[in-house]
Design an enzyme around this catalytic site. Structure first.
Site, PDB file in Angstrom:
ATOM      1  CG  PHE A  40      -1.603   1.258   1.559  1.00  0.00           C
ATOM      2  CD1 PHE A  40      -2.127   2.096   0.578  1.00  0.00           C
ATOM      3  CD2 PHE A  40      -1.705   1.645   2.893  1.00  0.00           C
ATOM      4  CE1 PHE A  40      -2.739   3.303   0.923  1.00  0.00           C
ATOM      5  CE2 PHE A  40      -2.325   2.837   3.244  1.00  0.00           C
ATOM      6  CZ  PHE A  40      -2.828   3.668   2.265  1.00  0.00           C
ATOM      7  CB  ILE A  41       2.696   3.096   2.636  1.00  0.00           C
ATOM      8  CG1 ILE A  41       1.464   3.089   3.542  1.00  0.00           C
ATOM      9  CG2 ILE A  41       3.389   4.455   2.731  1.00  0.00           C
ATOM     10  CD1 ILE A  41       1.770   3.270   5.022  1.00  0.00           C
ATOM     11  CB  THR A  65       2.631 -11.371   1.482  1.00  0.00           C
ATOM     12  OG1 THR A  65       2.454  -9.959   1.717  1.00  0.00           O
ATOM     13  CG2 THR A  65       4.059 -11.769   1.838  1.00  0.00           C
ATOM     14  CB  ALA A 120       6.231  -4.067   7.965  1.00  0.00           C
ATOM     15  CB  THR A 161       3.331   2.126  13.073  1.00  0.00           C
ATOM     16  OG1 THR A 161       2.018   2.395  13.563  1.00  0.00           O
ATOM     17  CG2 THR A 161       3.959   1.061  13.966  1.00  0.00           C
ATOM     18  CG  ASP A 162       0.345   6.128  15.183  1.00  0.00           C
ATOM     19  OD1 ASP A 162       0.244   4.963  14.759  1.00  0.00           O
ATOM     20  OD2 ASP A 162      -0.600   6.944  15.130  1.00  0.00           O
ATOM     21  CD  GLU A 163      -1.136   0.281  15.209  1.00  0.00           C
ATOM     22  OE1 GLU A 163      -1.297  -0.751  15.881  1.00  0.00           O
ATOM     23  OE2 GLU A 163      -1.533   0.386  14.031  1.00  0.00           O
ATOM     24  CE1 TYR A 188       2.813  -3.399  12.170  1.00  0.00           C
ATOM     25  CE2 TYR A 188       1.068  -2.219  13.331  1.00  0.00           C
ATOM     26  CZ  TYR A 188       2.076  -2.246  12.385  1.00  0.00           C
ATOM     27  OH  TYR A 188       2.360  -1.104  11.654  1.00  0.00           O
ATOM     28  CE  LYS A 192       7.139  -1.115  11.495  1.00  0.00           C
ATOM     29  NZ  LYS A 192       7.930  -1.212  10.221  1.00  0.00           N
ATOM     30  CG  LEU A 244     -18.048   0.793  14.551  1.00  0.00           C
ATOM     31  CD1 LEU A 244     -16.954   1.525  13.777  1.00  0.00           C
ATOM     32  CD2 LEU A 244     -19.113   1.783  15.021  1.00  0.00           C
ATOM     33  NE  ARG A 252      -6.782   3.066  15.753  1.00  0.00           N
ATOM     34  CZ  ARG A 252      -7.042   2.848  17.033  1.00  0.00           C
ATOM     35  NH1 ARG A 252      -7.130   3.876  17.873  1.00  0.00           N
ATOM     36  NH2 ARG A 252      -7.215   1.626  17.495  1.00  0.00           N
ATOM     37  CG  ASP A 310     -12.898  -3.158  20.280  1.00  0.00           C
ATOM     38  OD1 ASP A 310     -12.163  -3.223  19.270  1.00  0.00           O
ATOM     39  OD2 ASP A 310     -12.983  -2.152  20.999  1.00  0.00           O
ATOM     40  N   GLY A 313      -7.374  -6.076  23.421  1.00  0.00           N
ATOM     41  CA  GLY A 313      -6.315  -5.097  23.675  1.00  0.00           C
ATOM     42  C   GLY A 313      -6.314  -3.926  22.736  1.00  0.00           C
TER      43      GLY A 313
END
Length: 372
Positions: A40-41, A65, A120, A161-163, A188, A192, A244, A252, A310, A313
């Site tokens: 994608f990016i 992949t 990644a 990532t900000d994660e 994930y 990172k 949702l 986000r 959901d 975590g």
């Protein structure tokens, strides 16, 4: 505020002052190894560089992949692109890209002088089911690339990532900065975080010329249908009710992938060696508001969706403070009308059904098994 926090703030202030006074070394890459450049990016970055800096050649290394497609690079001029199908964990293959001239000499392509590392595993739900691919690609793969860069003295920009910073409370004004502590929540984000630490260690220990960028959530063309925005769009296009997570209150910080690409180029060419820059565009929205926006833009009732379980975590809120990137390097986002840019993204998926439809049924079946 405690004494230790005051001391940390004083130290950070001194570091920031020194950083603003330090000159940014000029760098004009001629041949970039783009890992994960069919994803994608990465694919958006390859297209962006080809449009804006046509003198630059790019070698894309991608394992293709489920999240990467060779056709994502269609339209990139042949003079700008060499594609290599392979895995970043394959040290022999990675080494060959630097050591063997192959077609390079015949095509008068200069040697690789920079790596921009996108490759990644990146989907949280997948990491919860099986973390092993994330450790292999995000940790071992990054190590392989760092070692190749060290052997050949190659500039290395790491996309993160900000994660890695965990999450923030919904009701606090604070945002992530370059000094935020690492508190990853998922396999994930933990993988990172590990790769970020490797990059910093290779800079400090070996003097490798590195930069890191941690970006907020991206949206735009070529994003896999497992991700939040394209999943909702393609559900509607496919006649499926959108889904949702929970009550949709998670926030986000959204940024156009085009703005992310321009920020990466700015950091690669003007960023200070050894530094980290956070990339964001002040695009905070909670998930239910984004879904309402998509439904309205597509002519549907704002409440025409289903609530699902959901994820375990799940992070509450991400928010990026991009002050350092903006003040030190002069970068500003161009695409700041989220609703307008979301409409353009919807138009892209509407016009490219042949691109996303083959992945749709399998993705939704996987979500169904997870209760999502």
């Amino acid at each position: 505020m405690s004494n230790s926090e005051q001391a940390l703030d004083s130290t950070n202030e001194a570091v920031n002052k020194a950083s603003k006074e330090a000159p940014n070394p000029p760098f004009a890459p001629q041949h970039i190894l783009v890992t994960g450049g069919a994803g994608f990016i990465g694919a958006n970055f390859v297209h962006w560089v080809a449009r804006n800096h046509p003198q630059v050649h790019m070698t894309v290394l991608d394992a293709l992949t489920y999240a990467g497609k060779r056709e994502n690079l269609d339209g990139v001029p042949a003079a700008n692109l060499t594609f290599v199908h392979g895995n970043i964990c394959d040290a022999e293959l990675v080494e060959s890209l630097f050591s063997e001239p192959n077609q390079r000499s015949a095509a008068a392509v200069p040697p690789i002088d920079a790596i921009v590392h996108f490759a990644a595993e990146s989907h949280n739900d997948n990491s919860i089911l099986d973390a092993s691919p994330f450790l292999n690609t995000n940790v071992t793969g990054t190590y392989v690339l760092l070692e190749a860069a060290r052997r050949h003295d190659i500039r290395f920009h790491h996309i993160s990532t900000d994660e890695v910073y965990g999450d923030l409370a919904l009701d606090e004004p604070r945002k992530f900065t370059e000094h935020s502590p690492y508190k990853p929540s998922s396999p994930y984000s933990a993988s990172k975080a590990a790769s970020d630490h490797l990059v910093r260690a290779w800079h400090r220990t070996y003097g490798l010329k590195t930069t890191i960028s941690n970006c907020s959530n991206n949206y735009g063309p070529y994003q896999h249908v497992e991700k939040f925005i394209p999943r909702q769009i393609t559900n509607i296009l496919a006649g499926i009710r959108p889904k949702l997570y929970g009550q949709g209150l998670a926030v986000r910080d959204w940024i156009s992938v085009e703005d992310h690409c321009s920020a990466i180029w700015t950091i690669l060419t003007r960023g200070r060696i050894g530094e980290t820059y956070l990339v964001g565009a002040n695009g905070e929205y909670n998930n239910i508001d984004v879904l309402h926006m998509i439904l309205k833009l597509m002519g549907r009732d704002a409440n025409d969706f289903d609530h699902v379980n959901d994820r375990p975590g799940g992070d509450k809120r991400y928010a990026i403070d991009a002050t350092k990137l903006q003040t030190e390097l002069g970068w500003v986002p161009k695409y700041t009308d989220f609703k307008e840019d979301l409409a353009a993204t919807i138009d892209w998926y509407r016009a490219h059904e042949n691109w996303w439809m083959p992945d749709k049924a399998g993705t939704e079946e996987k979500y169904r098994k997870q209760g999502h």
